[in-house]
Design a protein around this motif. Structure first.
Motif, PDB file in Angstrom:
ATOM      1  N   VAL A  35       6.281  -7.154  -6.416  1.00 10.85           N
ATOM      2  CA  VAL A  35       5.289  -6.649  -5.490  1.00 10.85           C
ATOM      3  C   VAL A  35       3.790  -6.477  -6.187  1.00 10.85           C
ATOM      4  CG1 VAL A  35       6.980  -5.210  -4.468  1.00 10.85           C
ATOM      5  CG2 VAL A  35       5.692  -4.303  -6.351  1.00 10.85           C
ATOM      6  N   ARG A  36       2.848  -6.382  -5.479  1.00 12.19           N
ATOM      7  CA  ARG A  36       1.289  -6.063  -5.923  1.00 12.19           C
ATOM      8  C   ARG A  36       0.921  -5.094  -5.211  1.00 12.19           C
ATOM      9  NH1 ARG A  36      -3.255  -8.274  -4.397  1.00 12.19           N
ATOM     10  NH2 ARG A  36      -2.860  -9.934  -2.971  1.00 12.19           N
ATOM     11  N   LEU A  37       0.464  -4.022  -6.017  1.00 14.75           N
ATOM     12  CA  LEU A  37      -0.028  -2.732  -5.580  1.00 14.75           C
ATOM     13  C   LEU A  37      -1.434  -3.066  -5.297  1.00 14.75           C
ATOM     14  CD1 LEU A  37       1.839  -0.180  -7.745  1.00 14.75           C
ATOM     15  CD2 LEU A  37       2.224  -0.740  -5.493  1.00 14.75           C
ATOM     16  N   ALA A  55       4.150   4.424  -9.862  1.00 14.06           N
ATOM     17  CA  ALA A  55       5.087   4.169 -11.232  1.00 14.06           C
ATOM     18  C   ALA A  55       5.949   3.455 -11.185  1.00 14.06           C
ATOM     19  CB  ALA A  55       4.998   5.543 -11.945  1.00 14.06           C
ATOM     20  N   GLN A  56       6.908   3.552 -10.072  1.00 13.83           N
ATOM     21  CA  GLN A  56       8.175   2.657 -10.190  1.00 13.83           C
ATOM     22  C   GLN A  56       7.826   1.458  -9.754  1.00 13.83           C
ATOM     23  OE1 GLN A  56      10.299   4.650  -7.207  1.00 13.83           O
ATOM     24  NE2 GLN A  56      11.606   5.976  -8.696  1.00 13.83           N
ATOM     25  N   LEU A  57       7.014   1.052  -8.896  1.00 21.42           N
ATOM     26  CA  LEU A  57       6.364  -0.232  -8.428  1.00 21.42           C
ATOM     27  C   LEU A  57       5.641  -1.239  -9.422  1.00 21.42           C
ATOM     28  CD1 LEU A  57       6.039   0.320  -4.659  1.00 21.42           C
ATOM     29  CD2 LEU A  57       7.992  -0.276  -5.728  1.00 21.42           C
ATOM     30  N   ARG A  58       4.774  -0.470 -10.175  1.00 24.57           N
ATOM     31  CA  ARG A  58       3.983  -1.146 -10.868  1.00 24.57           C
ATOM     32  C   ARG A  58       4.521  -2.189 -11.727  1.00 24.57           C
ATOM     33  NH1 ARG A  58       1.237   2.949 -12.734  1.00 24.57           N
ATOM     34  NH2 ARG A  58      -0.699   2.977 -11.132  1.00 24.57           N
ATOM     35  N   HIS A 105      16.383  -0.448  -5.508  1.00 24.20           N
ATOM     36  CA  HIS A 105      16.768  -0.264  -4.173  1.00 24.20           C
ATOM     37  C   HIS A 105      15.346  -0.217  -3.411  1.00 24.20           C
ATOM     38  CE1 HIS A 105      18.554   0.547  -0.459  1.00 24.20           C
ATOM     39  NE2 HIS A 105      18.246   1.660  -0.114  1.00 24.20           N
ATOM     40  N   LEU A 106      14.303   0.411  -3.679  1.00 23.44           N
ATOM     41  CA  LEU A 106      12.940   0.432  -3.007  1.00 23.44           C
ATOM     42  C   LEU A 106      12.396  -1.078  -2.974  1.00 23.44           C
ATOM     43  CD1 LEU A 106      10.838   1.774  -1.711  1.00 23.44           C
ATOM     44  CD2 LEU A 106       9.852   2.485  -4.117  1.00 23.44           C
ATOM     45  N   ASP A 123       0.848  -1.169   0.070  1.00 23.86           N
ATOM     46  CA  ASP A 123      -0.003  -0.053   0.050  1.00 23.86           C
ATOM     47  C   ASP A 123       0.877   1.203   0.212  1.00 23.86           C
ATOM     48  OD1 ASP A 123      -2.041   1.852   0.402  1.00 23.86           O
ATOM     49  OD2 ASP A 123      -2.500   1.436   2.355  1.00 23.86           O
ATOM     50  N   VAL A 124       0.769   2.034  -0.719  1.00 23.96           N
ATOM     51  CA  VAL A 124       1.481   3.204  -1.296  1.00 23.96           C
ATOM     52  C   VAL A 124       0.811   4.487  -0.452  1.00 23.96           C
ATOM     53  CG1 VAL A 124       2.925   4.700  -2.612  1.00 23.96           C
ATOM     54  CG2 VAL A 124       2.803   2.347  -3.054  1.00 23.96           C
ATOM     55  N   ARG A 125       1.302   5.016   0.300  1.00 20.31           N
ATOM     56  CA  ARG A 125       0.509   6.491   0.662  1.00 20.31           C
ATOM     57  C   ARG A 125       1.728   7.722   0.763  1.00 20.31           C
ATOM     58  NH1 ARG A 125      -2.588   4.186   6.105  1.00 20.31           N
ATOM     59  NH2 ARG A 125      -3.381   2.342   5.239  1.00 20.31           N
ATOM     60  N   ALA A 126       0.977   9.083   0.657  1.00 23.32           N
ATOM     61  CA  ALA A 126       2.143  10.185   0.436  1.00 23.32           C
ATOM     62  C   ALA A 126       1.288  11.317   0.732  1.00 23.32           C
ATOM     63  CB  ALA A 126       2.619  10.206  -0.898  1.00 23.32           C
TER      64      ALA A 126
END
Length: 236
Positions: free
Chosen positions: A59-61, A51-54, A131-132, A37-40
């Protein structure tokens, strides 16, 4: 598919899932894809990380903020009250581990987020996709990540707090005071209550109260158990 073709496909899949920083590849965690889960603090920052992780197979967003994620990626300019609220809420209400991506963080803020059960920290300037993902997979496996200079700052700050704040009050980060440590050490050496009181220049009543406080705090049935606990934990 032939055995050779299957092996080739497996090698291709491993390469596509690998993360390399000069330390060799990091495979997909044993439980498969990591749900993230991405939060900002702002939509633009969130979309940048998404966009970097998709494209990454590791990983599964998750689309819904309320979904149960294995790892929460929290992006913030600075570690403010809102960040602390989110970290504490996540710590209290789920088993989700958190990777924090701040633009900047001070030594005191580092200690405060450590108290909130943070799993890893990456500076925003260092948050490349490779790295992420590497850090997300490590944190999902129960490991932690902290840049070397921040780790040094954490040690320095903890030492300062012990020296300047806790020590003068007789407290300690190990959850026992200097007096409690001295009493338990003498008890472990075979001294009775009266002898301990004489050595430390306290009343017998004070020594008994000190021992009782330790037993109550750690839910220990007797003095022998208190000494054994202190020795197991490396407190004496």
């Amino acid at each position: 598919m032939t055995a050779g073709a299957a092996a080739g496909a497996d090698r291709l899949r491993f390469r596509s899932a690998a993360v390399s920083h000069g330390r060799g590849p990091t495979a997909v965690p044993r439980f498969g894809q990591v749900t993230v889960d991405v939060r900002a603090s702002d939509p633009l920052s969130r979309e940048g990380v998404v966009a970097q992780l998709r494209p990454r197979p590791e990983v599964r967003l998750l689309g819904s903020p309320g979904s149960e994620a294995r790892v929460l990626v929290l992006v913030a300019d600075t570690v403010d009250d809102d960040v602390h609220v989110q970290l504490r809420h996540t710590q209290r209400t789920s088993e989700t581990r958190t990777v924090l991506i701040p633009t900047q963080i001070t030594a005191q803020q580092l200690v405060s987020v450590a108290e909130c059960g943070i799993g890893g920290i990456i500076r925003r300037a260092d948050a490349t996709p490779e790295h992420l993902v590497d850090v997300i997979c490590s944190v999902a496996l129960g490991q932690g990540h902290l840049p070397g200079d921040l780790l040094a700052q954490l040690f320095t700050e903890v030492g300062r707090v012990q020296r300047e704040v806790l020590g003068p009050r007789g407290w300690h980060t190990t959850q026992i005071s200097t007096r409690e440590r001295d009493v338990l050490r003498l008890l472990a050496e075979g001294h009775d209550t009266a002898q301990i009181a004489k050595v430390l220049c306290f009343s017998v009543r004070t020594i008994k109260g000190t021992l009782q406080g330790v037993m109550d705090r750690f839910q220990l049935p007797n003095r022998t158990a208190a000494v054994a606990y202190a020795m197991r934990q490396g407190l004496i």
